[in-house]
Design a protein around this motif. Structure first.
Motif, PDB file in Angstrom:
ATOM      1  N   ARG A 151       0.816  -1.212   0.000  1.00  0.00           N
ATOM      2  CA  ARG A 151       0.000   0.000   0.000  1.00  0.00           C
ATOM      3  C   ARG A 151       0.854   1.268   0.000  1.00  0.00           C
ATOM      4  NH1 ARG A 151      -5.094  -0.994  -1.151  1.00  0.00           N
ATOM      5  NH2 ARG A 151      -5.475   1.088  -0.381  1.00  0.00           N
ATOM      6  N   GLY A 152       2.170   1.120   0.156  1.00  0.00           N
ATOM      7  CA  GLY A 152       3.055   2.268   0.323  1.00  0.00           C
ATOM      8  C   GLY A 152       3.478   2.923  -0.971  1.00  0.00           C
ATOM      9  N   HIS A 153       4.060   4.109  -0.803  1.00  0.00           N
ATOM     10  CA  HIS A 153       4.618   4.853  -1.917  1.00  0.00           C
ATOM     11  C   HIS A 153       5.660   5.842  -1.391  1.00  0.00           C
ATOM     12  CE1 HIS A 153       1.336   7.454  -0.544  1.00  0.00           C
ATOM     13  NE2 HIS A 153       2.070   8.443  -0.970  1.00  0.00           N
ATOM     14  N   GLU A 154       6.368   6.469  -2.321  1.00  0.00           N
ATOM     15  CA  GLU A 154       7.410   7.418  -1.948  1.00  0.00           C
ATOM     16  C   GLU A 154       6.822   8.792  -1.663  1.00  0.00           C
ATOM     17  OE1 GLU A 154      11.368   9.493  -3.885  1.00  0.00           O
ATOM     18  OE2 GLU A 154      10.654   7.612  -4.728  1.00  0.00           O
ATOM     19  N   ALA A 155       7.386   9.459  -0.663  1.00  0.00           N
ATOM     20  CA  ALA A 155       7.034  10.844  -0.337  1.00  0.00           C
ATOM     21  C   ALA A 155       8.295  11.522   0.176  1.00  0.00           C
ATOM     22  CB  ALA A 155       5.930  10.895   0.714  1.00  0.00           C
ATOM     23  N   THR A 156       8.368  12.828   0.032  1.00  0.00           N
ATOM     24  CA  THR A 156       9.500  13.583   0.551  1.00  0.00           C
ATOM     25  C   THR A 156       9.089  14.188   1.887  1.00  0.00           C
ATOM     26  OG1 THR A 156      10.286  14.049  -1.669  1.00  0.00           O
ATOM     27  CG2 THR A 156      11.136  15.451   0.098  1.00  0.00           C
ATOM     28  N   ILE A 157       9.774  13.785   2.951  1.00  0.00           N
ATOM     29  CA  ILE A 157       9.494  14.248   4.306  1.00  0.00           C
ATOM     30  C   ILE A 157      10.752  14.936   4.823  1.00  0.00           C
ATOM     31  CG2 ILE A 157       8.780  13.571   6.635  1.00  0.00           C
ATOM     32  CD1 ILE A 157       6.638  13.002   4.483  1.00  0.00           C
ATOM     33  N   ASP A 158      10.624  16.203   5.201  1.00  0.00           N
ATOM     34  CA  ASP A 158      11.764  16.990   5.682  1.00  0.00           C
ATOM     35  C   ASP A 158      12.938  16.932   4.707  1.00  0.00           C
ATOM     36  OD1 ASP A 158      10.368  17.709   8.010  1.00  0.00           O
ATOM     37  OD2 ASP A 158      11.080  15.919   9.086  1.00  0.00           O
ATOM     38  N   GLY A 159      12.625  16.985   3.415  1.00  0.00           N
ATOM     39  CA  GLY A 159      13.658  16.997   2.382  1.00  0.00           C
ATOM     40  C   GLY A 159      14.267  15.653   2.073  1.00  0.00           C
ATOM     41  N   GLU A 160      13.807  14.595   2.737  1.00  0.00           N
ATOM     42  CA  GLU A 160      14.353  13.253   2.528  1.00  0.00           C
ATOM     43  C   GLU A 160      13.311  12.358   1.862  1.00  0.00           C
ATOM     44  OE1 GLU A 160      17.436  11.941   3.282  1.00  0.00           O
ATOM     45  OE2 GLU A 160      18.050  13.979   3.779  1.00  0.00           O
ATOM     46  N   PRO A 161      13.725  11.582   0.852  1.00  0.00           N
ATOM     47  CA  PRO A 161      12.765  10.639   0.271  1.00  0.00           C
ATOM     48  C   PRO A 161      12.465   9.513   1.263  1.00  0.00           C
ATOM     49  CG  PRO A 161      14.928  10.333  -0.708  1.00  0.00           C
ATOM     50  CD  PRO A 161      15.030  11.522   0.209  1.00  0.00           C
ATOM     51  N   GLN A 162      11.201   9.273   1.504  1.00  0.00           N
ATOM     52  CA  GLN A 162      10.762   8.228   2.428  1.00  0.00           C
ATOM     53  C   GLN A 162       9.785   7.308   1.707  1.00  0.00           C
ATOM     54  OE1 GLN A 162      11.357   7.860   5.952  1.00  0.00           O
ATOM     55  NE2 GLN A 162      12.974   9.356   5.649  1.00  0.00           N
ATOM     56  N   PHE A 163       9.795   6.055   2.109  1.00  0.00           N
ATOM     57  CA  PHE A 163       8.784   5.111   1.644  1.00  0.00           C
ATOM     58  C   PHE A 163       7.838   4.896   2.816  1.00  0.00           C
ATOM     59  CE2 PHE A 163       6.991   0.890   1.065  1.00  0.00           C
ATOM     60  CZ  PHE A 163       6.507   1.009  -0.235  1.00  0.00           C
ATOM     61  N   GLY A 164       6.535   5.035   2.574  1.00  0.00           N
ATOM     62  CA  GLY A 164       5.593   4.875   3.666  1.00  0.00           C
ATOM     63  C   GLY A 164       4.159   4.783   3.190  1.00  0.00           C
ATOM     64  N   VAL A 165       3.252   4.909   4.142  1.00  0.00           N
ATOM     65  CA  VAL A 165       1.819   4.797   3.860  1.00  0.00           C
ATOM     66  C   VAL A 165       1.068   5.967   4.490  1.00  0.00           C
ATOM     67  CG1 VAL A 165       1.784   2.280   3.655  1.00  0.00           C
ATOM     68  CG2 VAL A 165       1.437   3.332   5.896  1.00  0.00           C
ATOM     69  N   TRP A 166      -0.060   6.286   3.899  1.00  0.00           N
ATOM     70  CA  TRP A 166      -0.987   7.255   4.472  1.00  0.00           C
ATOM     71  C   TRP A 166      -2.100   6.497   5.161  1.00  0.00           C
ATOM     72  CZ3 TRP A 166      -0.427  12.435   4.671  1.00  0.00           C
ATOM     73  CH2 TRP A 166       0.518  13.018   3.820  1.00  0.00           C
TER      74      TRP A 166
END
Length: 181
Positions: A151-166
């Motif tokens: 269910r996850g996807h990539e997002a940029t959090i605090d300038g860092e690429p992260q893999f996670g879920v909403w």
């Protein structure tokens, strides 16, 4: 069993006060979620659910069964619950992820029930958790974690690429993409 009087912290709606501390109850919760008493599995689910309803975790990390009359320490190998199922509704930021535990509690990942992933420094193996009740988490079964990753996807959090879920309007990182290379 020798008891001592202890000032009990307010936990889960119980009023603070002086209650008997019975020391260790010889109850252990294994990493797979099985409850044991004196080394024998407790096979009656209603009894396990009753014990779980009075389970508390102190600030020092110790686990206790706490009733208005007495309290006793128990051993928890990892987390007191196991997430055995994941149901997903919606997509992306509008997604809601509902987890069912081995004791049939259901929680929706979000602000009150955050997801986290701890990584073993020696092996790099991830251990994913969801907060079920204040101070009490469920370890996600490997199959549930794999479903979560799908269910996850990539997002940029605090300038860092992260893999996670909403879930429930909140993003939960499952891993740092720069560490995966």
């Amino acid at each position: 069993m020798e008891t001592t009087r202890t000032e009990a912290p307010a936990a889960g709606g119980l009023a603070p006060g002086i209650i008997d501390s019975c020391g260790d109850f010889s109850i252990r919760i294994a990493r797979d979620g099985t409850w044991y008493y004196h080394g024998s599995p407790i096979r009656r689910l209603p009894l396990v659910k009753l014990f779980a309803s009075v389970l508390r975790r102190e600030a020092d990390g110790e686990y206790w069964l706490v009733t208005p009359a007495e309290r006793g320490r128990i051993e928890v190998e990892d987390a007191p619950f196991v997430a055995v199922e994941l149901e997903a509704e919606g997509q992306g930021r509008d997604q809601n992820l509902t987890f069912r535990t081995n004791l049939d509690d259901r929680v929706v990942a979000g602000e009150s029930h955050p997801l986290r992933v701890a990584t073993d420094p020696a092996t790099g193996e991830p251990s994913p958790y969801i907060l079920v009740k204040p101070g009490l988490e469920a370890l996600l079964l490997r199959s549930v974690f794999y479903h979560l990753i799908e269910r996850g996807h990539e997002a940029t959090i605090d300038g860092e690429p992260q893999f996670g879920v909403w879930s429930n309007g909140k993003f939960f990182p499952l891993g740092n993409l720069t560490d995966a290379t």
